[in-house]
Write a protein that holds these residues in place. Structure first.
Motif, PDB file in Angstrom:
ATOM      1  N   LEU A 385      34.087  41.575  47.344  1.00 16.83           N
ATOM      2  CA  LEU A 385      34.657  41.998  46.063  1.00 16.83           C
ATOM      3  C   LEU A 385      34.709  43.524  46.060  1.00 16.83           C
ATOM      4  O   LEU A 385      33.676  44.186  46.135  1.00 16.83           O
ATOM      5  CB  LEU A 385      33.756  41.474  44.931  1.00 16.83           C
ATOM      6  N   THR A 386      35.904  44.081  46.017  1.00 20.76           N
ATOM      7  CA  THR A 386      36.034  45.545  46.160  1.00 20.76           C
ATOM      8  C   THR A 386      36.590  46.218  44.905  1.00 20.76           C
ATOM      9  O   THR A 386      36.482  47.419  44.755  1.00 20.76           O
ATOM     10  CB  THR A 386      36.972  45.871  47.342  1.00 20.76           C
ATOM     11  N   ASP A 387      37.163  45.422  43.978  1.00 21.90           N
ATOM     12  CA  ASP A 387      37.827  46.018  42.810  1.00 21.90           C
ATOM     13  C   ASP A 387      36.954  45.869  41.559  1.00 21.90           C
ATOM     14  O   ASP A 387      36.877  44.794  40.958  1.00 21.90           O
ATOM     15  CB  ASP A 387      39.190  45.324  42.603  1.00 21.90           C
ATOM     16  N   ALA A 388      36.292  46.986  41.160  1.00 22.87           N
ATOM     17  CA  ALA A 388      35.417  46.935  39.981  1.00 22.87           C
ATOM     18  C   ALA A 388      36.219  46.763  38.693  1.00 22.87           C
ATOM     19  O   ALA A 388      35.667  46.409  37.645  1.00 22.87           O
ATOM     20  CB  ALA A 388      34.575  48.203  39.905  1.00 22.87           C
ATOM     21  N   GLY A 389      37.523  46.982  38.739  1.00 29.23           N
ATOM     22  CA  GLY A 389      38.353  46.857  37.538  1.00 29.23           C
ATOM     23  C   GLY A 389      38.973  45.479  37.376  1.00 29.23           C
ATOM     24  O   GLY A 389      39.744  45.238  36.438  1.00 29.23           O
ATOM     25  N   LEU A 390      38.632  44.550  38.268  1.00 26.92           N
ATOM     26  CA  LEU A 390      39.229  43.196  38.231  1.00 26.92           C
ATOM     27  C   LEU A 390      38.923  42.505  36.904  1.00 26.92           C
ATOM     28  O   LEU A 390      37.784  42.508  36.441  1.00 26.92           O
ATOM     29  CB  LEU A 390      38.667  42.379  39.395  1.00 26.92           C
ATOM     30  N   MET A 391      39.961  41.910  36.299  1.00 28.81           N
ATOM     31  CA  MET A 391      39.781  41.130  35.063  1.00 28.81           C
ATOM     32  C   MET A 391      39.895  39.648  35.407  1.00 28.81           C
ATOM     33  O   MET A 391      40.727  39.240  36.218  1.00 28.81           O
ATOM     34  CB  MET A 391      40.848  41.494  34.031  1.00 28.81           C
ATOM     35  N   VAL A 392      39.025  38.845  34.774  1.00 28.36           N
ATOM     36  CA  VAL A 392      39.040  37.395  35.009  1.00 28.36           C
ATOM     37  C   VAL A 392      39.448  36.718  33.710  1.00 28.36           C
ATOM     38  O   VAL A 392      38.851  36.956  32.656  1.00 28.36           O
ATOM     39  CB  VAL A 392      37.643  36.900  35.469  1.00 28.36           C
TER      40      VAL A 392
END
Length: 416
Positions: A385-392
């Motif tokens: 997991l590399t994207d701290a801005g990912l929205m779920v």
């Protein structure tokens, strides 16, 4: 020490590594050989659950009962209102009666797994020191009990001295704690014929105080025994993990996470922990602890299964082992992982992966979660997991997702 005990209980304590010190080995051994010895350990009700740091002394009470004696679990409903200053850098927060009662109820669930309570001569009993402390008359107490204590001696105890040496404030309230604990032993001897107090080696001064007081006031011969303060082979205090305290209540720490804590024991500690926290024969503990290489992992699984079975039952231990195999050997999800269930309202239009990592208990703060991602320590469904801005959002939670922090800590997130 070359003393060879006659009693089964003292033998177990010495062979399995439970014994740090005793006020009178021979006298206690004689008493244990003659008949049923009621013995107690005190627990202040400062949290809703006991944790792994308490487990050694819970096992001591369990062995005491298995060897034909009577365990007393003394809940500190009274002393919790004061706070034990032993080896603490600051004063404990004070709790009200309702919070104390709530905590005692939570701790009671754990004791019931290890001890048989009842009315028989060897059945365990649970008592609350508020029974005799709440109604004390201050002036009578000072006159009858306080006069037996030397302030000079109290100041010499390590638990008090360490606070004073660091010039940290020690309130008069806390200073009274050791008098109240000594008084507990006297009352337990007077009311229940209790002959032995046990506790961690940091309680030695408090235990000796109680013995002295009971001898002076009641002219009774009683005993004290301490267990070693347990540290792991790398010098850390037992029971502390990166994720916080290892609680014994299943609703505060899942059986799977508990199992995993033991499975992650270092090689050097495996034999010692098998002796202390399981009931396997000593020879078997030593054989398993001496295994090397990949074979020691089998010993750690036995340790995890045995300890989890005692606390949570055999089914929970088997489910935890099955989940571990599923997660680690096959890369699957496993249905016994700690699970975060979100409602549609909670999720709203979506939630950041950082929030999910915190909510699922894999990180204590957003900052820690972001650092985990930045250092490549986080995984989503076993992928980096590399994207701290990912929205779920809800569509991505149509099936549960698996979050991982490092190789050994995992959680599921699902929609409820």
């Amino acid at each position: 020490m070359t003393y060879h005990p006659k009693s089964e209980f003292m033998n177990v304590m010495m062979q399995r590594g439970f014994l740090a010190d005793c006020t009178d080995y021979q006298g206690l051994d004689e008493a244990l050989s003659k008949g049923v010895v009621p013995a107690y350990i005190g627990y202040d009700a400062t949290a809703k659950s006991l944790h792994v740091g308490h487990l050694m002394n819970i096992m001591v009470l369990r062995w005491l009962q298995k060897c034909g004696h009577k365990p007393i679990t003394l809940m500190g409903g009274g002393t919790t209102k004061v706070g034990d200053p032993s080896f603490r850098a600051d004063e404990r927060p004070l709790l009200d009666d309702a919070a104390i009662a709530d905590n005692i109820a939570g701790m009671q669930k754990v004791f019931a797994q290890y001890l048989t309570y009842g009315d028989g001569p060897k059945d365990a009993i649970m008592l609350n020191n508020a029974e005799w402390l709440d109604g004390l008359n201050y002036l009578s107490f000072l006159r009858d009990i306080g006069r037996h204590f030397s302030v000079n001696r109290m100041l010499s105890f390590e638990s008090v001295k360490s606070r004073l040496d660091r010039e940290q404030s020690l309130s008069f309230l806390e200073f009274n704690y050791m008098i109240l604990q000594a008084y507990d032993f006297l009352e337990l001897n007077r009311r229940y014929g209790c002959l032995l107090q046990m506790g961690g080696s940091d309680q030695w001064g408090n235990i000796v105080n109680g013995i002295d007081l009971t001898r002076r006031v009641l002219d009774q011969e009683i005993y004290g025994m301490t267990t070693p303060l347990l540290t792991t082979s790398d010098g850390r205090k037992m029971g502390k993990s990166q994720g916080g305290a290892i609680w014994l209540n299943g609703d505060m720490l899942s059986p799977y996470e508990f199992w995993q804590f033991w499975r992650n024991t270092t090689d050097a500690d495996t034999g010692k922990f098998l002796k202390l926290f399981t009931e396997l024969p000593v020879e078997e503990c030593e054989r398993l602890g001496a295994l090397e290489g990949s074979e020691i992992n089998a010993a750690k699984i036995i340790l995890a299964n045995e300890v989890t079975t005692l606390l949570h039952g055999a089914e929970a231990a088997q489910a935890a082992e099955a989940t571990a195999r599923e997660v680690f050997e096959k890369g699957g999800v496993g249905d016994d992982l700690p699970t975060l269930t979100l409602t549609g309202d909670e999720l709203g239009g979506g939630m950041s992966i950082v929030q999910l990592i915190v909510k699922s208990g894999l990180a204590k703060s957003g900052k820690e979660a972001k650092r985990l991602i930045a250092e490549n320590g986080a995984r989503l469904n076993d992928e980096p997991l590399t994207d701290a801005g990912l929205m779920v959002d809800a569509s991505q939670l149509a099936t549960p997702i698996k979050l991982s922090a490092g190789k050994k800590r995992h959680a599921l997130v699902q929609l409820g």
